[in-house]
Design a protein around this motif. Structure first.
Motif, PDB file in Angstrom:
ATOM      1  N   GLY A  65       0.831  -1.184   0.000  1.00 48.47           N
ATOM      2  CA  GLY A  65       0.000   0.000   0.000  1.00 48.47           C
ATOM      3  C   GLY A  65       0.869   1.237   0.000  1.00 48.47           C
ATOM      4  O   GLY A  65       2.018   1.206   0.443  1.00 48.47           O
ATOM      5  N   ALA A  66       0.334   2.320  -0.491  1.00 43.72           N
ATOM      6  CA  ALA A  66       1.081   3.578  -0.533  1.00 43.72           C
ATOM      7  C   ALA A  66       0.103   4.739  -0.580  1.00 43.72           C
ATOM      8  O   ALA A  66      -1.040   4.589  -1.009  1.00 43.72           O
ATOM      9  N   SER A  67       0.549   5.889  -0.135  1.00 40.21           N
ATOM     10  CA  SER A  67      -0.214   7.127  -0.272  1.00 40.21           C
ATOM     11  C   SER A  67       0.141   7.722  -1.635  1.00 40.21           C
ATOM     12  O   SER A  67       1.231   8.250  -1.826  1.00 40.21           O
ATOM     13  N   VAL A  68      -0.795   7.599  -2.592  1.00 40.32           N
ATOM     14  CA  VAL A  68      -0.531   7.910  -3.993  1.00 40.32           C
ATOM     15  C   VAL A  68      -1.169   9.257  -4.347  1.00 40.32           C
ATOM     16  O   VAL A  68      -2.304   9.534  -3.951  1.00 40.32           O
ATOM     17  N   PRO A  69      -0.478  10.136  -5.087  1.00 40.20           N
ATOM     18  CA  PRO A  69      -1.084  11.403  -5.516  1.00 40.20           C
ATOM     19  C   PRO A  69      -2.415  11.185  -6.222  1.00 40.20           C
ATOM     20  O   PRO A  69      -2.574  10.201  -6.962  1.00 40.20           O
ATOM     21  N   ASP A  70      -3.374  12.109  -6.027  1.00 38.72           N
ATOM     22  CA  ASP A  70      -4.721  11.916  -6.563  1.00 38.72           C
ATOM     23  C   ASP A  70      -4.724  11.677  -8.071  1.00 38.72           C
ATOM     24  O   ASP A  70      -5.418  10.784  -8.566  1.00 38.72           O
ATOM     25  N   THR A  71      -3.920  12.442  -8.813  1.00 32.16           N
ATOM     26  CA  THR A  71      -3.928  12.305 -10.271  1.00 32.16           C
ATOM     27  C   THR A  71      -3.412  10.935 -10.716  1.00 32.16           C
ATOM     28  O   THR A  71      -3.850  10.411 -11.738  1.00 32.16           O
ATOM     29  N   LYS A  72      -2.526  10.346  -9.953  1.00 34.03           N
ATOM     30  CA  LYS A  72      -2.016   9.015 -10.282  1.00 34.03           C
ATOM     31  C   LYS A  72      -3.009   7.941  -9.865  1.00 34.03           C
ATOM     32  O   LYS A  72      -3.191   6.941 -10.569  1.00 34.03           O
ATOM     33  N   ALA A  73      -3.659   8.141  -8.725  1.00 35.08           N
ATOM     34  CA  ALA A  73      -4.600   7.141  -8.215  1.00 35.08           C
ATOM     35  C   ALA A  73      -5.860   7.062  -9.062  1.00 35.08           C
ATOM     36  O   ALA A  73      -6.455   6.001  -9.225  1.00 35.08           O
ATOM     37  N   ILE A  74      -6.285   8.193  -9.606  1.00 38.50           N
ATOM     38  CA  ILE A  74      -7.559   8.253 -10.318  1.00 38.50           C
ATOM     39  C   ILE A  74      -7.516   7.523 -11.652  1.00 38.50           C
ATOM     40  O   ILE A  74      -8.461   6.847 -12.038  1.00 38.50           O
ATOM     41  N   GLN A  79      -8.392  13.814   1.517  1.00 41.02           N
ATOM     42  CA  GLN A  79      -8.576  15.263   1.447  1.00 41.02           C
ATOM     43  C   GLN A  79      -8.256  15.720   0.022  1.00 41.02           C
ATOM     44  O   GLN A  79      -7.233  15.333  -0.548  1.00 41.02           O
ATOM     45  N   ILE A  80      -9.124  16.567  -0.535  1.00 40.77           N
ATOM     46  CA  ILE A  80      -8.967  17.000  -1.923  1.00 40.77           C
ATOM     47  C   ILE A  80      -9.240  18.502  -2.024  1.00 40.77           C
ATOM     48  O   ILE A  80      -9.693  19.121  -1.058  1.00 40.77           O
ATOM     49  N   ASN A  81      -8.967  19.074  -3.203  1.00 44.50           N
ATOM     50  CA  ASN A  81      -9.362  20.468  -3.470  1.00 44.50           C
ATOM     51  C   ASN A  81      -9.711  20.607  -4.949  1.00 44.50           C
ATOM     52  O   ASN A  81      -9.892  19.602  -5.653  1.00 44.50           O
ATOM     53  N   GLU A  82      -9.814  21.849  -5.432  1.00 41.00           N
ATOM     54  CA  GLU A  82     -10.286  22.082  -6.798  1.00 41.00           C
ATOM     55  C   GLU A  82      -9.340  21.540  -7.865  1.00 41.00           C
ATOM     56  O   GLU A  82      -9.725  21.420  -9.033  1.00 41.00           O
ATOM     57  N   ASP A  83      -8.109  21.207  -7.489  1.00 39.68           N
ATOM     58  CA  ASP A  83      -7.157  20.658  -8.447  1.00 39.68           C
ATOM     59  C   ASP A  83      -7.300  19.151  -8.622  1.00 39.68           C
ATOM     60  O   ASP A  83      -6.668  18.567  -9.514  1.00 39.68           O
ATOM     61  N   THR A  84      -8.094  18.497  -7.764  1.00 43.67           N
ATOM     62  CA  THR A  84      -8.313  17.054  -7.892  1.00 43.67           C
ATOM     63  C   THR A  84      -9.290  16.799  -9.029  1.00 43.67           C
ATOM     64  O   THR A  84     -10.412  17.305  -9.007  1.00 43.67           O
ATOM     65  N   PRO A  85      -8.900  16.027 -10.050  1.00 42.08           N
ATOM     66  CA  PRO A  85      -9.812  15.780 -11.183  1.00 42.08           C
ATOM     67  C   PRO A  85     -11.022  14.954 -10.762  1.00 42.08           C
ATOM     68  O   PRO A  85     -10.984  14.206  -9.792  1.00 42.08           O
ATOM     69  N   ILE A  86     -12.106  15.088 -11.526  1.00 41.11           N
ATOM     70  CA  ILE A  86     -13.286  14.245 -11.353  1.00 41.11           C
ATOM     71  C   ILE A  86     -12.995  12.890 -11.988  1.00 41.11           C
ATOM     72  O   ILE A  86     -12.522  12.802 -13.117  1.00 41.11           O
ATOM     73  N   SER A  87     -13.292  11.827 -11.259  1.00 39.96           N
ATOM     74  CA  SER A  87     -12.988  10.470 -11.706  1.00 39.96           C
ATOM     75  C   SER A  87     -14.246   9.765 -12.195  1.00 39.96           C
ATOM     76  O   SER A  87     -15.339   9.975 -11.661  1.00 39.96           O
ATOM     77  N   TYR A  88     -14.084   8.905 -13.212  1.00 45.53           N
ATOM     78  CA  TYR A  88     -15.163   8.080 -13.738  1.00 45.53           C
ATOM     79  C   TYR A  88     -14.724   6.619 -13.675  1.00 45.53           C
ATOM     80  O   TYR A  88     -13.621   6.276 -14.119  1.00 45.53           O
ATOM     81  N   GLY A  89     -15.587   5.754 -13.145  1.00 41.42           N
ATOM     82  CA  GLY A  89     -15.228   4.345 -13.041  1.00 41.42           C
ATOM     83  C   GLY A  89     -16.451   3.456 -13.065  1.00 41.42           C
ATOM     84  O   GLY A  89     -17.589   3.919 -12.910  1.00 41.42           O
ATOM     85  N   PRO A  90     -16.260   2.149 -13.250  1.00 38.34           N
ATOM     86  CA  PRO A  90     -17.390   1.208 -13.317  1.00 38.34           C
ATOM     87  C   PRO A  90     -18.011   0.983 -11.948  1.00 38.34           C
ATOM     88  O   PRO A  90     -17.315   0.940 -10.931  1.00 38.34           O
ATOM     89  N   ALA A  91     -19.337   0.858 -11.916  1.00 40.50           N
ATOM     90  CA  ALA A  91     -20.059   0.574 -10.679  1.00 40.50           C
ATOM     91  C   ALA A  91     -20.013  -0.927 -10.380  1.00 40.50           C
ATOM     92  O   ALA A  91     -19.778  -1.744 -11.263  1.00 40.50           O
ATOM     93  N   GLY A  92     -20.252  -1.280  -9.136  1.00 45.22           N
ATOM     94  CA  GLY A  92     -20.266  -2.680  -8.725  1.00 45.22           C
ATOM     95  C   GLY A  92     -19.747  -2.831  -7.317  1.00 45.22           C
ATOM     96  O   GLY A  92     -19.067  -1.944  -6.791  1.00 45.22           O
ATOM     97  N   HIS A  93     -20.076  -3.952  -6.700  1.00 44.62           N
ATOM     98  CA  HIS A  93     -19.626  -4.190  -5.327  1.00 44.62           C
ATOM     99  C   HIS A  93     -18.105  -4.183  -5.218  1.00 44.62           C
ATOM    100  O   HIS A  93     -17.547  -3.820  -4.189  1.00 44.62           O
ATOM    101  N   GLU A  94     -17.422  -4.578  -6.306  1.00 40.93           N
ATOM    102  CA  GLU A  94     -15.963  -4.631  -6.273  1.00 40.93           C
ATOM    103  C   GLU A  94     -15.351  -3.235  -6.197  1.00 40.93           C
ATOM    104  O   GLU A  94     -14.157  -3.095  -5.902  1.00 40.93           O
TER     105      GLU A  94
END
Length: 376
Positions: free
Chosen positions: A35-44, A346-361
């Motif tokens: 596990g790691a604390s990953v920058p928002d733009t990389k994680a998204i 924690q995020i701010n206005e520089d965090t992009p909006i993310s799109y991903g598939p829905a599901g329990h997973e």
């Protein structure tokens, strides 16, 4: 006398498999978790857009919005105030004021109260947002179906309140002018020893069993019939901005959004990953509300306390993917779902909006199996 050992013939493909291991083509052991604390733009990931792009695409004018500051408290109606008070105390709140038919509960954070209960048949009375100014309260009062501005004479800290029903009839409340509360003492931050970094020397970890003390209200969510209309109403009228969309395949090969995690836009100021969420559902109802606690040990001790008291666990403890929170869901004594969480993004206005598939997973990276009905 030794007997000759009969050797079984190697199964098909065994020689190639053994050769691949020898050559390093196949790992001898599974990869360890990490596990790691990953920058928002990389994680998204790549399926994203900026808040500015999203606003332009949806013709949103921030100057026309009611400006929210934070989510302050929840409002519910309960048939048995004594019973729900016992539960909420075991959940980690304490009574700050009571009358014959109303009770206000607080945590140790900056809010006068995080939960308001009044006597009556089971009823969801909405989340309550603090707004920037009295002018914002007046703006909220002009939304179709809104109540007149009400003075909170009997509530701790006073202030003024406006209530509005969204298109599906869910109440939303807006508050201004409440006197600041004195913040309670923060719990101590534990020191952790790692493999080669061991700052905790001659200090032992010790804990006192009891409820997981609530710090503040973090978010709440709804299950809705008409996702698009609901999303438009919330994001056009208020400075609620998507953090994540979840989608399913739609007509013509296009994705159809069915869930939204939204945060309060405070510009460059950092805010919780989500303050409000919605998901498409065959019925229209509140899903849960969620309160922040100190850390993982606090949450586990709180889970054990609620379990010992005989309350019904819904799901937890685990760690979400969207928001990263450690979560723990319970049923209260009236049949409402409530959650403890810790360690949220924690995020701010520089965090992009993310799109991903829905599901329990998409709900958790670890934890107990999610109940099949959890999103129902």
């Amino acid at each position: 006398m030794a007997t000759e050992t009969q050797t079984e013939p190697a199964p098909p493909g065994f020689k190639q498999w053994k050769q691949d291991i020898t050559n390093g083509a196949i790992s001898r052991e599974p990869s360890p978790n990490r596990g790691a604390s990953v920058p928002d733009t990389k994680a998204i990931g790549d399926d994203r857009e900026s808040i500015t792009q999203w606003r332009q695409r949806n013709n949103i004018d921030p100057s026309k919005q009611v400006r929210l500051v934070k989510l302050a408290h929840m409002r519910y109606q309960h048939p048995d105030l004594a019973q729900i008070t016992t539960f909420l105390r075991d959940f980690g709140m304490h009574v700050v004021k009571r009358t014959e038919d109303k009770i206000w509960y607080r945590g140790y954070g900056p809010d006068q109260y995080v939960y308001y209960a009044q006597k009556g048949p089971k009823k969801f009375m909405g989340g309550t947002y603090e707004v920037e100014s009295y002018e914002d309260l007046e703006k909220a009062s002009k939304i179709e179906g809104a109540t007149q501005i009400e003075k909170l004479d009997d509530a701790p800290g006073g202030g003024y309140l406006v209530s509005v029903n969204d298109p599906e009839g869910f109440p939303v409340n807006f508050m201004f002018g409440q006197e600041p509360a004195e913040t309670g003492k923060l719990p101590e931050k534990l020191l952790y020893n790692f493999e080669e970094d061991k700052p905790r020397v001659r200090e032992f970890q010790r804990f006192q069993p009891g409820p997981a003390a609530v710090h503040k209200l973090g978010h709440y969510g709804l299950c809705v019939l008409n996702f698009d209309d609901q999303m438009k109403w919330y994001t056009q009228n208020f400075n609620l901005v998507p953090t994540d969309f979840l989608h399913v395949p739609g007509e013509g090969g296009k994705n159809k959004n069915v869930a939204l995690f939204a945060h309060i836009d405070r510009g460059q100021g950092y805010v919780d990953h989500h303050t409000f969420f919605m998901s498409t559902n065959p019925t229209s109802h509140v899903h849960h509300c969620s309160f922040e606690v100190h850390d993982f040990d606090t949450q586990q001790l709180g889970h054990a306390w609620l379990d010992k008291k005989g309350y019904t666990s819904v799901w937890g403890v685990g760690r979400h993917i969207l928001g990263s929170q450690l979560f723990d869901y319970w049923w209260d004594t009236t049949g409402n779902m409530v959650e403890h969480y810790a360690d949220g993004d924690q995020i701010n206005e520089d965090t992009p909006i993310s799109y991903g598939p829905a599901g329990h997973e998409s709900l958790a990276i670890w934890g107990p199996e999610v109940p099949k009905w959890f999103l129902d």
